[in-house]
Design a protein around this motif. Structure first.
Motif, mmCIF file in Angstrom:
data_model
loop_
_atom_site.group_PDB
_atom_site.id
_atom_site.type_symbol
_atom_site.label_atom_id
_atom_site.label_comp_id
_atom_site.label_asym_id
_atom_site.label_seq_id
_atom_site.Cartn_x
_atom_site.Cartn_y
_atom_site.Cartn_z
ATOM 1 N N SER A 1 0.816 -1.210 0.000
ATOM 2 C CA SER A 1 0.000 0.000 0.000
ATOM 3 C C SER A 1 0.856 1.269 0.000
ATOM 4 C CB SER A 1 -0.942 0.010 1.204
ATOM 5 O OG SER A 1 -0.179 -0.001 2.427
ATOM 6 N N ASN A 2 1.977 1.235 0.748
ATOM 7 C CA ASN A 2 2.848 2.408 0.799
ATOM 8 C C ASN A 2 3.485 2.674 -0.560
ATOM 9 O OD1 ASN A 2 4.309 4.552 1.869
ATOM 10 N ND2 ASN A 2 6.037 3.225 2.444
ATOM 11 N N TYR A 3 3.855 1.625 -1.253
ATOM 12 C CA TYR A 3 4.486 1.819 -2.563
ATOM 13 C C TYR A 3 3.481 2.359 -3.576
ATOM 14 C CZ TYR A 3 7.186 0.841 -6.747
ATOM 15 O OH TYR A 3 7.852 0.980 -7.959
ATOM 16 N N LEU A 4 2.215 1.898 -3.468
ATOM 17 C CA LEU A 4 1.194 2.363 -4.412
ATOM 18 C C LEU A 4 0.762 3.798 -4.142
ATOM 19 C CD1 LEU A 4 -1.036 -0.836 -4.652
ATOM 20 C CD2 LEU A 4 0.631 -0.003 -6.329
ATOM 21 N N GLN A 5 0.755 4.221 -2.867
ATOM 22 C CA GLN A 5 0.277 5.549 -2.503
ATOM 23 C C GLN A 5 1.400 6.579 -2.451
ATOM 24 O OE1 GLN A 5 -1.771 5.169 1.227
ATOM 25 N NE2 GLN A 5 -3.345 3.776 0.371
ATOM 26 N N ALA A 6 2.658 6.137 -2.438
ATOM 27 C CA ALA A 6 3.768 7.086 -2.290
ATOM 28 C C ALA A 6 3.985 7.819 -3.605
ATOM 29 C CB ALA A 6 5.031 6.362 -1.873
ATOM 30 N N SER A 7 4.323 9.102 -3.465
ATOM 31 C CA SER A 7 4.655 9.894 -4.651
ATOM 32 C C SER A 7 6.098 9.654 -5.071
ATOM 33 C CB SER A 7 4.419 11.391 -4.350
ATOM 34 O OG SER A 7 5.222 11.796 -3.232
ATOM 35 N N ASP A 8 6.962 9.417 -4.068
ATOM 36 C CA ASP A 8 8.387 9.137 -4.363
ATOM 37 C C ASP A 8 8.577 7.620 -4.323
ATOM 38 O OD1 ASP A 8 11.072 9.148 -4.759
ATOM 39 O OD2 ASP A 8 11.577 10.322 -2.961
ATOM 40 N N LYS A 9 8.547 7.051 -5.490
ATOM 41 C CA LYS A 9 8.660 5.588 -5.575
ATOM 42 C C LYS A 9 10.044 5.084 -5.103
ATOM 43 C CE LYS A 9 4.586 5.179 -7.437
ATOM 44 N NZ LYS A 9 3.489 4.521 -6.734
ATOM 45 N N ARG A 10 11.058 5.876 -5.345
ATOM 46 C CA ARG A 10 12.415 5.467 -4.923
ATOM 47 C C ARG A 10 12.498 5.341 -3.413
ATOM 48 N NH1 ARG A 10 16.768 2.928 -7.128
ATOM 49 N NH2 ARG A 10 18.681 3.507 -6.011
ATOM 50 N N LYS A 11 11.977 6.325 -2.712
ATOM 51 C CA LYS A 11 12.001 6.303 -1.257
ATOM 52 C C LYS A 11 11.136 5.170 -0.707
ATOM 53 C CE LYS A 11 11.236 9.297 2.722
ATOM 54 N NZ LYS A 11 10.793 10.655 3.188
#
Length: 215
Positions: free
Chosen positions: A35-45
């Motif tokens: 979920s964090n990867y899908l909702q994050a704007s900074d995919k690298r972080k």
């Protein structure tokens, strides 16, 4: 409580329960990372955070598995020691059973035998006083003891008090001595070779002649 009971009742069940809890926690971490990867704007972080959480979770699970495996191996070692102890006890019991069977067998064999009674003898008593022993002394050897034994010719020393050779002895042989020489196998030719004068007539022709060895 012994170490074996501690492992069986507490350590191993607690380790298994910890692994179950980690299984549930891994599912939650996976859901959070997704979920964090899908909702994050900074995919690298988000990816780096996901990698860090995964590494931490797997390291924790690895440590718990290692601890549980160590406890389980210790449990197996203790059980093997207990088995060896039980085996030794069983072997001791088997030896006692064999000893009892042997005693019973010997008792049965002894019941078939007859007791032997030994006659009573007078006890051997030491003498009140030891016998007197003669003191040892060395006796000189007598080399002339056996001179008169056998069928040899006895002669006396010649001139100068010592015996000489066969030639020039100056000894006189009587008829019995000549008969002894003849019986010993000395023929007249051998006696002439020694320088002894032998009569040409048979020995039994005269019993008063003397055979003289020339000086």
């Amino acid at each position: 409580m012994s170490e074996l009971e501690q492992l069986q009742q507490h350590d191993i069940p607690a380790g298994r329960q910890v692994l179950r809890d980690h299984h549930c926690n891994l599912h939650r971490v996976a859901d959070y990372c997704e979920s964090n990867y899908l909702q994050a704007s900074d995919k690298r972080k988000a990816l780096e955070e996901t990698m860090a959480l995964s590494t931490q979770s797997l390291a924790s699970v690895t440590y718990q598995v290692s601890s549980l495996a160590t406890a389980f191996l210790r449990l197996l070692d203790l059980q093997a020691a207990e088995l060896r102890k039980v085996e030794a006890d069983v072997g001791c019991v088997a030896q006692r059973v064999n000893m009892h069977k042997e005693k019973v067998s010997r008792r049965e064999i002894g019941s078939l035998t007859v007791n032997k009674r030994f006659p009573s003898y007078q006890k051997i008593m030491a003498p009140p006083s030891p016998p007197c022993l003669e003191p040892y002394y060395r006796k000189p050897l007598n080399f002339n003891v056996l001179d008169d034994i056998g069928h040899g010719i006895k002669v006396s020393p010649g001139r100068g008090g010592r015996p000489a050779g066969a030639r020039g002895l100056g000894w006189a042989f009587s008829v019995p001595d000549v008969l002894t020489i003849a019986l010993m196998g000395l023929n007249p030719s051998l006696m002439e070779k020694w320088g002894l004068s032998v009569p040409r007539s048979p020995l039994w022709a005269s019993s008063h002649w003397r055979l003289v060895v020339p000086a």
